[in-house]
Design a protein around this motif. Structure first.
Motif, PDB file in Angstrom:
ATOM      1  N   ALA A 159      13.838  -7.397 -15.966  1.00 20.88           N
ATOM      2  CA  ALA A 159      14.564  -7.968 -15.011  1.00 20.88           C
ATOM      3  C   ALA A 159      14.895  -9.184 -15.663  1.00 20.88           C
ATOM      4  O   ALA A 159      15.651 -10.194 -14.972  1.00 20.88           O
ATOM      5  CB  ALA A 159      13.891  -8.015 -13.560  1.00 20.88           C
ATOM      6  N   GLN A 160      13.947 -10.206 -16.487  1.00 24.47           N
ATOM      7  CA  GLN A 160      14.271 -11.368 -16.791  1.00 24.47           C
ATOM      8  C   GLN A 160      15.121 -11.340 -18.085  1.00 24.47           C
ATOM      9  O   GLN A 160      15.099 -10.458 -18.972  1.00 24.47           O
ATOM     10  CB  GLN A 160      12.806 -12.034 -17.328  1.00 24.47           C
ATOM     11  N   ASP A 161      16.107 -12.654 -18.294  1.00 28.44           N
ATOM     12  CA  ASP A 161      17.072 -12.531 -19.337  1.00 28.44           C
ATOM     13  C   ASP A 161      16.407 -13.542 -20.092  1.00 28.44           C
ATOM     14  O   ASP A 161      17.192 -14.243 -21.286  1.00 28.44           O
ATOM     15  CB  ASP A 161      18.230 -12.739 -18.895  1.00 28.44           C
ATOM     16  N   ARG A 162      15.287 -14.146 -20.151  1.00 27.36           N
ATOM     17  CA  ARG A 162      14.726 -14.889 -21.028  1.00 27.36           C
ATOM     18  C   ARG A 162      13.217 -15.004 -21.017  1.00 27.36           C
ATOM     19  O   ARG A 162      12.729 -14.048 -20.271  1.00 27.36           O
ATOM     20  CB  ARG A 162      15.032 -16.539 -20.715  1.00 27.36           C
ATOM     21  N   ASP A 163      12.508 -15.529 -22.047  1.00 24.08           N
ATOM     22  CA  ASP A 163      11.088 -15.243 -22.404  1.00 24.08           C
ATOM     23  C   ASP A 163      10.036 -15.916 -21.432  1.00 24.08           C
ATOM     24  O   ASP A 163       9.665 -17.078 -21.743  1.00 24.08           O
ATOM     25  CB  ASP A 163      10.736 -15.591 -23.821  1.00 24.08           C
ATOM     26  N   VAL A 164      10.297 -15.718 -20.289  1.00 19.84           N
ATOM     27  CA  VAL A 164       9.289 -16.511 -19.307  1.00 19.84           C
ATOM     28  C   VAL A 164       8.472 -15.562 -18.454  1.00 19.84           C
ATOM     29  O   VAL A 164       8.840 -14.326 -17.964  1.00 19.84           O
ATOM     30  CB  VAL A 164      10.083 -17.578 -18.310  1.00 19.84           C
TER      31      VAL A 164
END
Length: 233
Positions: free
Chosen positions: A187-192
């Motif tokens: 669901a995330q579009d970045r590495d967090v």
């Protein structure tokens, strides 16, 4: 069904944190806090929730609009099992969060998932009675499945709870909460990942100092919104 009642309103601070910084904070926490009992063998546990929204998607749109007082219903299971199932309502009250929870059977969970409120008005539990009214008046129905792995640390003073919620995933176009083979996508579009800090009245000073300087981005992050944004409204 076991009534867990309503927890007192609590503070809930949320952050995005990168994986490397998460490892640093984890090592600090382990010196002064203990792992939640659900982290068997020191490992994270899986949380799966099926969130509900009304016919006008108010839970989603009110969150985006920053509405201060709002409710959100979900059914939650752990580690893909159906022996412990909770119906929960998270209620935002300005800057505070209150949660009501009741343990339910799989049969009742499946009834609610099918958008059938019959009999809930005769339940002894007030949360089930409230759900009955909400389903009847707003056509509340399943909206999206939210999956993640949780590593939780607890501290008794002010009931502090610090959690790392990782590998946030969503099951697109599915309401099958109990399907162990359900396909999910990130669901995330970045590495967090997501760091949450929860406490009653105040965060004890030594824990505040321990978390000070953490490279994390404060956010009003909502796992529901992060997962729901991929669904057509």
């Amino acid at each position: 069904m076991r009534n867990l009642g309503t927890m007192p309103a609590r503070h809930e601070l949320k952050y995005f944190i990168n994986p490397a910084e998460l490892m640093v904070v984890r090592e600090r926490l382990r010196r002064v806090m203990r792992l939640d009992r659900h982290c068997a063998g020191g490992r994270p546990y899986q949380v799966r929730s099926l969130y509900f929204d009304d016919v006008d998607d108010h839970a989603y749109t009110d969150k985006l609009a920053g509405v201060q007082n709002r409710d959100k219903y979900r059914i939650r299971i752990y580690n893909g099992r159906d022996d412990v199932i909770y119906l929960e309502r998270k209620r935002k009250l300005g800057d505070l969060i209150a949660k009501s929870s009741v343990r339910i059977t799989r049969r009742l969970a499946e009834q609610i998932i099918s958008a059938d409120p019959r009999g809930l008005n005769r339940a002894e539990n007030p949360l089930l009675k409230d759900l009955y009214v909400t389903m009847r008046t707003t056509l509340l129905r399943p909206a999206v499945i939210v999956d993640y792995d949780r590593e939780a640390y607890v501290y008794p003073v002010e009931t502090v709870r610090v959690t790392f919620d990782t590998r946030l995933r969503t099951a697109l176009k599915s309401e099958n909460l109990f399907d162990p083979e359900i396909a999910t996508v990130p669901a995330q579009d970045r590495d967090v990942e997501i760091l949450e800090v929860k406490f009653d009245r105040y965060l004890p000073e030594h824990l505040r100092c321990l978390l000070a300087g953490t490279e994390a981005e404060r956010s009003a992050v909502s796992k529901y919104v992060l997962c729901r944004r991929y669904e057509p409204l």
